[in-house]
Design a protein around this motif. Structure first.
Motif, PDB file in Angstrom:
ATOM      1  N   LEU A 160      30.135  -5.440  12.546  1.00 51.94           N
ATOM      2  CA  LEU A 160      29.227  -4.311  12.870  1.00 51.94           C
ATOM      3  C   LEU A 160      27.578  -4.714  12.992  1.00 51.94           C
ATOM      4  CD1 LEU A 160      28.985  -1.427  13.829  1.00 51.94           C
ATOM      5  CD2 LEU A 160      28.681  -0.830  11.281  1.00 51.94           C
ATOM      6  N   PRO A 161      27.132  -5.578  12.112  1.00 47.79           N
ATOM      7  CA  PRO A 161      25.808  -5.922  11.940  1.00 47.79           C
ATOM      8  C   PRO A 161      25.617  -6.711  13.131  1.00 47.79           C
ATOM      9  CG  PRO A 161      26.746  -6.267   9.678  1.00 47.79           C
ATOM     10  CD  PRO A 161      27.871  -6.105  10.751  1.00 47.79           C
ATOM     11  N   PHE A 162      26.407  -7.580  13.670  1.00 44.45           N
ATOM     12  CA  PHE A 162      26.086  -8.613  14.850  1.00 44.45           C
ATOM     13  C   PHE A 162      25.921  -7.523  16.143  1.00 44.45           C
ATOM     14  CE2 PHE A 162      28.793 -11.178  12.382  1.00 44.45           C
ATOM     15  CZ  PHE A 162      28.166 -12.579  12.100  1.00 44.45           C
ATOM     16  N   VAL A 163      26.609  -6.711  16.321  1.00 39.35           N
ATOM     17  CA  VAL A 163      26.268  -5.684  17.609  1.00 39.35           C
ATOM     18  C   VAL A 163      25.125  -4.867  17.100  1.00 39.35           C
ATOM     19  CG1 VAL A 163      27.185  -3.728  18.820  1.00 39.35           C
ATOM     20  CG2 VAL A 163      28.710  -5.542  18.076  1.00 39.35           C
ATOM     21  N   VAL A 164      24.924  -4.258  16.137  1.00 35.77           N
ATOM     22  CA  VAL A 164      23.857  -3.499  15.905  1.00 35.77           C
ATOM     23  C   VAL A 164      22.238  -4.332  15.833  1.00 35.77           C
ATOM     24  CG1 VAL A 164      22.374  -2.113  14.175  1.00 35.77           C
ATOM     25  CG2 VAL A 164      24.816  -1.853  14.142  1.00 35.77           C
ATOM     26  N   ARG A 165      22.281  -5.541  15.178  1.00 33.74           N
ATOM     27  CA  ARG A 165      21.123  -6.212  15.341  1.00 33.74           C
ATOM     28  C   ARG A 165      20.598  -6.826  16.513  1.00 33.74           C
ATOM     29  NH1 ARG A 165      19.315  -3.381  11.684  1.00 33.74           N
ATOM     30  NH2 ARG A 165      19.732  -3.698   9.801  1.00 33.74           N
ATOM     31  N   THR A 166      21.829  -7.145  17.421  1.00 32.57           N
ATOM     32  CA  THR A 166      21.378  -7.606  18.763  1.00 32.57           C
ATOM     33  C   THR A 166      21.087  -6.302  19.738  1.00 32.57           C
ATOM     34  OG1 THR A 166      23.367  -8.949  18.487  1.00 32.57           O
ATOM     35  CG2 THR A 166      22.622  -8.724  20.834  1.00 32.57           C
ATOM     36  N   VAL A 167      21.593  -5.325  19.579  1.00 36.10           N
ATOM     37  CA  VAL A 167      21.134  -4.196  20.369  1.00 36.10           C
ATOM     38  C   VAL A 167      19.794  -3.495  19.968  1.00 36.10           C
ATOM     39  CG1 VAL A 167      21.947  -1.870  21.523  1.00 36.10           C
ATOM     40  CG2 VAL A 167      23.681  -3.947  21.142  1.00 36.10           C
ATOM     41  N   GLN A 168      19.664  -3.434  18.957  1.00 41.14           N
ATOM     42  CA  GLN A 168      18.636  -2.554  18.357  1.00 41.14           C
ATOM     43  C   GLN A 168      17.088  -3.160  18.844  1.00 41.14           C
ATOM     44  OE1 GLN A 168      18.475  -2.487  13.863  1.00 41.14           O
ATOM     45  NE2 GLN A 168      16.574  -1.102  13.983  1.00 41.14           N
ATOM     46  N   PRO A 169      16.776  -4.278  18.869  1.00 39.03           N
ATOM     47  CA  PRO A 169      15.383  -4.704  19.396  1.00 39.03           C
ATOM     48  C   PRO A 169      15.288  -4.401  20.912  1.00 39.03           C
ATOM     49  CG  PRO A 169      16.557  -6.608  18.397  1.00 39.03           C
ATOM     50  CD  PRO A 169      17.413  -5.571  18.334  1.00 39.03           C
ATOM     51  N   VAL A 170      16.452  -4.478  21.518  1.00 43.10           N
ATOM     52  CA  VAL A 170      16.311  -4.184  23.142  1.00 43.10           C
ATOM     53  C   VAL A 170      16.294  -2.677  23.313  1.00 43.10           C
ATOM     54  CG1 VAL A 170      17.549  -4.516  25.258  1.00 43.10           C
ATOM     55  CG2 VAL A 170      17.665  -6.351  23.655  1.00 43.10           C
ATOM     56  N   MET A 171      16.773  -2.064  22.546  1.00 39.74           N
ATOM     57  CA  MET A 171      16.650  -0.480  22.642  1.00 39.74           C
ATOM     58  C   MET A 171      15.321  -0.216  22.263  1.00 39.74           C
ATOM     59  SD  MET A 171      19.149   2.471  20.829  1.00 39.74           S
ATOM     60  CE  MET A 171      20.667   1.605  21.623  1.00 39.74           C
ATOM     61  N   GLN A 172      14.764  -0.753  21.391  1.00 35.73           N
ATOM     62  CA  GLN A 172      13.270  -0.056  20.957  1.00 35.73           C
ATOM     63  C   GLN A 172      12.358  -0.634  21.915  1.00 35.73           C
ATOM     64  OE1 GLN A 172      12.797  -2.770  17.481  1.00 35.73           O
ATOM     65  NE2 GLN A 172      13.539  -1.285  15.746  1.00 35.73           N
ATOM     66  N   GLU A 173      12.741  -1.467  23.062  1.00 31.52           N
ATOM     67  CA  GLU A 173      11.806  -1.700  24.196  1.00 31.52           C
ATOM     68  C   GLU A 173      11.964  -0.742  25.169  1.00 31.52           C
ATOM     69  OE1 GLU A 173      12.400  -5.635  25.390  1.00 31.52           O
ATOM     70  OE2 GLU A 173      11.879  -6.584  23.413  1.00 31.52           O
ATOM     71  N   ILE A 174      13.123   0.021  25.260  1.00 27.57           N
ATOM     72  CA  ILE A 174      13.273   1.074  26.228  1.00 27.57           C
ATOM     73  C   ILE A 174      12.464   2.315  25.721  1.00 27.57           C
ATOM     74  CG2 ILE A 174      14.957   2.586  27.288  1.00 27.57           C
ATOM     75  CD1 ILE A 174      16.942   0.446  26.849  1.00 27.57           C
ATOM     76  N   SER A 175      11.269   2.648  26.547  1.00 31.76           N
ATOM     77  CA  SER A 175      10.675   3.870  26.142  1.00 31.76           C
ATOM     78  C   SER A 175      11.297   5.065  26.506  1.00 31.76           C
ATOM     79  CB  SER A 175       9.197   3.801  27.090  1.00 31.76           C
ATOM     80  OG  SER A 175       8.565   4.872  26.759  1.00 31.76           O
ATOM     81  N   GLN A 176      10.746   6.002  25.576  1.00 31.51           N
ATOM     82  CA  GLN A 176      11.576   7.235  25.946  1.00 31.51           C
ATOM     83  C   GLN A 176      10.920   7.922  27.180  1.00 31.51           C
ATOM     84  OE1 GLN A 176      10.877   9.842  22.238  1.00 31.51           O
ATOM     85  NE2 GLN A 176      12.065   8.337  20.878  1.00 31.51           N
ATOM     86  N   GLU A 177      10.083   7.559  27.608  1.00 34.21           N
ATOM     87  CA  GLU A 177       9.368   8.085  28.717  1.00 34.21           C
ATOM     88  C   GLU A 177      10.308   7.842  30.085  1.00 34.21           C
ATOM     89  OE1 GLU A 177       5.604   6.332  29.389  1.00 34.21           O
ATOM     90  OE2 GLU A 177       4.645   7.584  27.804  1.00 34.21           O
ATOM     91  N   VAL A 178      11.035   6.703  29.917  1.00 31.68           N
ATOM     92  CA  VAL A 178      12.243   6.567  30.938  1.00 31.68           C
ATOM     93  C   VAL A 178      13.238   7.576  30.791  1.00 31.68           C
ATOM     94  CG1 VAL A 178      13.891   4.902  31.873  1.00 31.68           C
ATOM     95  CG2 VAL A 178      11.626   4.082  30.814  1.00 31.68           C
TER      96      VAL A 178
END
Length: 286
Positions: A160-178
């Motif tokens: 599980l950590p491999f998926v979370v730690r890979t997706v988490q930084p990319v998701m942080q770059e997606i602004s809620q304004e989108v």
């Protein structure tokens, strides 16, 4: 003339302030050759020295085929489950602030820190027929420990950590304004998720999936305690390699390892191809 210009353009495309490309590239290639390529080449050479007849005989052994099937099928199932719950966990950690968020964020990394044997013993104690959870599932006819289901549970826990730690930084770059812009244009929540958010996360999700899959295929410590290690039922390929080595059957051990290497390489190559396609498809190619 054109090739010379393209070569020069490639060479000076991304100039670095810090010199030393030749030195760092040489060190990288030397490191990869000594640590990865030479051992793998030696493994392949040792298997090839057996001859095709002996190689095929060892590969087609029913116990070997069963162990390979169990290893790859359970790793694939666990990786798919980790993709679903890993993306959800990353979404919760990125999009919501709640009491204990930092603790939950730290717990995600626990499989990285604790020894795999400790994780296997803990899962066995919980999911055994007399364990805290296993005793509740036993009357329902659900057997987790000492079965392929137990292998999947162990691989989910460590992957599980491999998926979370890979997706988490990319998701942080997606602004809620989108997301707000998509909603203002009339998109529903499901349309926003599947047409706006997930396309941008696809390369990261595939990377996390490949990492979790690779870890699951080669996992040993956390699996052997909960699997039961029953031939043709819950015996994984890494354990069978160890068994062949203990029997001094080095040929069979290297053949199983070579087959695992070939299948893993082909699977990762396919995943990387799909990942590169998704980057081009959704416009994330640099």
């Amino acid at each position: 003339m054109t090739s010379a210009r393209s070569a020069a353009r490639w060479h000076w495309k991304n100039p670095s302030v810090i010199p030393g490309f030749g030195l760092t590239l040489g060190f990288t290639l030397a490191y990869l050759t000594l640590i990865i390529l030479i051992p793998l080449a030696a493994l392949a050479w040792r298997s090839a020295s057996l001859g095709w007849s002996d190689f095929l005989r060892l590969v087609l052994d029913p116990r070997t085929l069963a162990a390979l099937r169990i290893s790859f099928s359970t790793a694939l199932i666990a990786a798919v489950v980790n993709v679903v719950f890993g993306v959800v966990a990353a979404w919760v950690l990125v999009r919501y602030n709640f009491p204990g968020r930092r603790i939950v964020d730290a717990v995600v990394d626990l499989p990285f820190a604790i020894p795999t044997a400790v994780a296997g013993i803990a899962l066995t104690a919980i999911y055994a027929p007399n364990g805290m959870i296993g005793s509740l599932l036993a009357p329902l006819g659900i057997k987790v420990a000492y079965s392929p289901l137990g292998i999947v549970v162990a691989l989910i826990a460590i992957g599980l950590p491999f998926v979370v730690r890979t997706v988490q930084p990319v998701m942080q770059e997606i602004s809620q304004e989108v997301e707000e812009a998509a909603a203002s244009l009339g998109a529903s929540r499901f349309q926003t998720i599947f047409r706006v958010i997930l396309p941008g996360l696809t390369p990261a999700i595939l990377t996390g999936f490949s990492l979790a899959l690779a870890r699951g295929i080669g996992e040993y410590g956390s699996v052997i305690f909960i699997a039961g290690n029953i031939p043709f039922v819950s015996e994984i390929a890494p354990l069978l390699i160890v068994i062949r080595l203990e029997e001094f059957d080095y040929g069979a051990a290297t053949v199983i390892a070579t087959v695992m290497l070939i299948i893993s390489f082909l699977m990762l190559f396919l995943i990387n191809f799909i990942q590169a396609w998704s980057r081009r498809r959704f416009g994330y190619e640099q």
